[in-house]
Design an enzyme around this catalytic site. Structure first.
Site, PDB file in Angstrom:
ATOM      1  N   ARG A 107       1.055  -1.173  -0.072  1.00  0.00           N
ATOM      2  CA  ARG A 107      -0.101   0.085  -0.066  1.00  0.00           C
ATOM      3  C   ARG A 107       0.714   1.214   0.002  1.00  0.00           C
ATOM      4  O   ARG A 107       1.841   1.364   0.843  1.00  0.00           O
ATOM      5  CB  ARG A 107      -0.852  -0.003   1.232  1.00  0.00           C
ATOM      6  CG  ARG A 107      -1.980  -0.894   1.363  1.00  0.00           C
ATOM      7  CD  ARG A 107      -3.079  -0.388   2.553  1.00  0.00           C
ATOM      8  NE  ARG A 107      -2.387  -0.144   3.505  1.00  0.00           N
ATOM      9  CZ  ARG A 107      -3.431   0.122   4.642  1.00  0.00           C
ATOM     10  NH1 ARG A 107      -4.585   0.368   4.366  1.00  0.00           N
ATOM     11  NH2 ARG A 107      -2.880   0.574   5.713  1.00  0.00           N
ATOM     12  N   THR A 111      -1.282   7.742  -0.402  1.00  0.00           N
ATOM     13  CA  THR A 111      -2.513   7.533  -1.178  1.00  0.00           C
ATOM     14  C   THR A 111      -3.440   6.105  -0.483  1.00  0.00           C
ATOM     15  O   THR A 111      -4.499   5.993  -0.917  1.00  0.00           O
ATOM     16  CB  THR A 111      -2.209   7.350  -2.491  1.00  0.00           C
ATOM     17  OG1 THR A 111      -1.807   6.016  -2.815  1.00  0.00           O
ATOM     18  CG2 THR A 111      -1.526   8.416  -3.065  1.00  0.00           C
ATOM     19  N   ASP A 203       0.764  -3.428  12.566  1.00  0.00           N
ATOM     20  CA  ASP A 203       1.015  -4.048  11.020  1.00  0.00           C
ATOM     21  C   ASP A 203       1.422  -5.366  11.299  1.00  0.00           C
ATOM     22  O   ASP A 203       2.485  -5.622  11.583  1.00  0.00           O
ATOM     23  CB  ASP A 203       2.296  -3.064  10.445  1.00  0.00           C
ATOM     24  CG  ASP A 203       2.694  -3.541   9.101  1.00  0.00           C
ATOM     25  OD1 ASP A 203       2.859  -4.525   8.861  1.00  0.00           O
ATOM     26  OD2 ASP A 203       2.665  -2.457   8.274  1.00  0.00           O
ATOM     27  N   ASP A 206       4.900  -6.661   9.964  1.00  0.00           N
ATOM     28  CA  ASP A 206       5.950  -6.240  10.856  1.00  0.00           C
ATOM     29  C   ASP A 206       5.982  -7.183  11.863  1.00  0.00           C
ATOM     30  O   ASP A 206       7.128  -7.693  12.236  1.00  0.00           O
ATOM     31  CB  ASP A 206       5.928  -4.936  11.105  1.00  0.00           C
ATOM     32  CG  ASP A 206       6.344  -3.889  10.152  1.00  0.00           C
ATOM     33  OD1 ASP A 206       6.901  -4.221   8.971  1.00  0.00           O
ATOM     34  OD2 ASP A 206       5.955  -2.630  10.165  1.00  0.00           O
TER      35      ASP A 206
HETATM   36  C1  PRP Z   1      -1.251  -4.765   4.407  1.00  0.00           C
HETATM   37  C2  PRP Z   1      -1.949  -6.004   4.559  1.00  0.00           C
HETATM   38  C3  PRP Z   1      -2.693  -6.103   3.264  1.00  0.00           C
HETATM   39  C4  PRP Z   1      -3.002  -4.392   3.068  1.00  0.00           C
HETATM   40  C5  PRP Z   1      -4.407  -4.269   3.483  1.00  0.00           C
HETATM   41  O1  PRP Z   1       0.091  -5.054   3.551  1.00  0.00           O
HETATM   42  O2  PRP Z   1      -1.128  -7.079   4.737  1.00  0.00           O
HETATM   43  O3  PRP Z   1      -2.082  -6.764   2.199  1.00  0.00           O
HETATM   44  O4  PRP Z   1      -2.247  -3.890   4.036  1.00  0.00           O
HETATM   45  O5  PRP Z   1      -4.602  -2.943   3.346  1.00  0.00           O
HETATM   46  P1  PRP Z   1      -5.867  -2.597   2.290  1.00  0.00           P
HETATM   47  O6  PRP Z   1      -7.003  -3.522   2.568  1.00  0.00           O
HETATM   48  O7  PRP Z   1      -6.067  -0.944   2.870  1.00  0.00           O
HETATM   49  O8  PRP Z   1      -5.328  -2.585   0.929  1.00  0.00           O
HETATM   50  P2  PRP Z   1       1.109  -3.739   3.383  1.00  0.00           P
HETATM   51  O9  PRP Z   1       0.864  -3.070   2.084  1.00  0.00           O
HETATM   52  O10 PRP Z   1       1.253  -3.110   4.769  1.00  0.00           O
HETATM   53  O11 PRP Z   1       2.344  -4.824   2.932  1.00  0.00           O
HETATM   54  P3  PRP Z   1       3.282  -5.644   3.718  1.00  0.00           P
HETATM   55  O12 PRP Z   1       2.117  -7.111   3.738  1.00  0.00           O
HETATM   56  O13 PRP Z   1       4.220  -6.201   3.007  1.00  0.00           O
HETATM   57  O14 PRP Z   1       3.437  -5.241   5.086  1.00  0.00           O
HETATM   58  N1  URA Z   2      -2.363  -3.324   7.327  1.00  0.00           N
HETATM   59  C1  URA Z   2      -2.008  -3.862   8.324  1.00  0.00           C
HETATM   60  O1  URA Z   2      -0.928  -4.846   8.322  1.00  0.00           O
HETATM   61  N2  URA Z   2      -2.595  -3.659   9.439  1.00  0.00           N
HETATM   62  C2  URA Z   2      -3.775  -2.540   9.454  1.00  0.00           C
HETATM   63  O2  URA Z   2      -4.441  -2.398  10.411  1.00  0.00           O
HETATM   64  C3  URA Z   2      -4.263  -2.098   8.131  1.00  0.00           C
HETATM   65  C4  URA Z   2      -3.395  -2.586   7.029  1.00  0.00           C
END
Ligand code: PRP
Ligand code: URA
Length: 212
Positions: A107, A111, A203, A206
């Site tokens: 994400r 944005t 997160d 993380d």
């Molecule tokens: C997080 C999560 C989803 C997304 C959800 O990933 O694992 O993929 O955000 O958000 P959304 O419904 O608003 O699209 P992130 O972009 O943080 O990436 P990561 O898994 O690499 O930490």
């Molecule tokens: N992605 C995450 O990992 N946590 C949230 O709360 C939203 C998006």
């Protein structure tokens, strides 16, 4: 939240118990990873009540009998990178021979729009039941784009599983993809101004991989 026929929210006491521990900021990486896996396994059992079986003949030590099995090569798992990786073993516990595809999404922090950066799927995925997995369903943007990517490759039978969702994200996915079964183990209150789920768990990527 409005009721959608393709949305299933679990109300399993063991899932509730495990989610309470998962949310706790004191829960460390190892336990967090194990809990995500365990919750995913329970969700997989619950979400496969409609899975198609084939008739097979089995010889017991006493006689031949007609039984039912999941057809070989009929299931695939697709995690949305990165956090979806934490759910793969949970589905593999139920379907140990399922092939795994990967869709990379992140994400944009400002944005909140998802960006696809990787997609590699097993051959013949269009004929399989696909478990698309990601622990967090926030705005729903990542899930919608990943579902578009799967459908572009011909996938027709898709189940999307998220550990935690919020009403706006779940509605977005349910409306955009009425043919997809959407499973969330729990529905949280809302998103904050940074697109994080409240009360949520922080997160997920993380916490799974110890990157912050
Ligand atoms: C997080 C999560 C989803 C997304 C959800 O990933 O694992 O993929 O955000 O958000 P959304 O419904 O608003 O699209 P992130 O972009 O943080 O990436 P990561 O898994 O690499 O930490
Ligand atoms: N992605 C995450 O990992 N946590 C949230 O709360 C939203 C998006």
């Amino acid at each position: 939240m409005k009721k959608f026929e393709n949305v299933f929210v679990f109300d399993h006491p063991l899932i509730k118990h495990k989610i309470a521990i998962l949310r706790d900021k004191k829960t460390g990486m190892k336990e967090f990873r194990e809990l995500i896996e365990e919750i995913t396994t329970i969700m997989t059992y619950e979400s496969t009540r409609d899975i198609k079986l084939e008739k097979v003949t089995v010889e017991t030590p006493l006689e031949k009998t007609e039984q039912y099995k999941v057809p070989e090569e009929s299931v695939a798992i697709v995690p949305i990178l990165r956090a979806g990786l934490g759910m793969v073993n949970g589905v593999h516990k139920v379907f140990p021979t399922a092939r795994v595809g990967h869709i990379g999404m992140y994400r944009n922090e400002e944005t909140l729009q998802p960006q696809e950066y990787y997609c590699k799927l097993p051959d013949g995925i269009d004929k399989k039941t696909v478990f698309l997995v990601d622990p967090m369903l926030a705005t729903g943007g990542s899930a919608c784009d990943a579902l578009d990517a799967l459908k572009k490759r011909g996938c027709k039978n898709i189940k999307f599983m998220a550990v935690i969702g919020v009403p706006e994200g779940v509605e977005k996915v349910a409306k955009a993809h009425p043919d997809v079964q959407v499973y969330v183990s729990t529905l949280d209150r809302q998103l904050n101004e940074n697109g994080y789920i409240l009360p949520g768990l922080g997160d997920a990527g993380d916490r799974l991989f110890g990157t912050k």
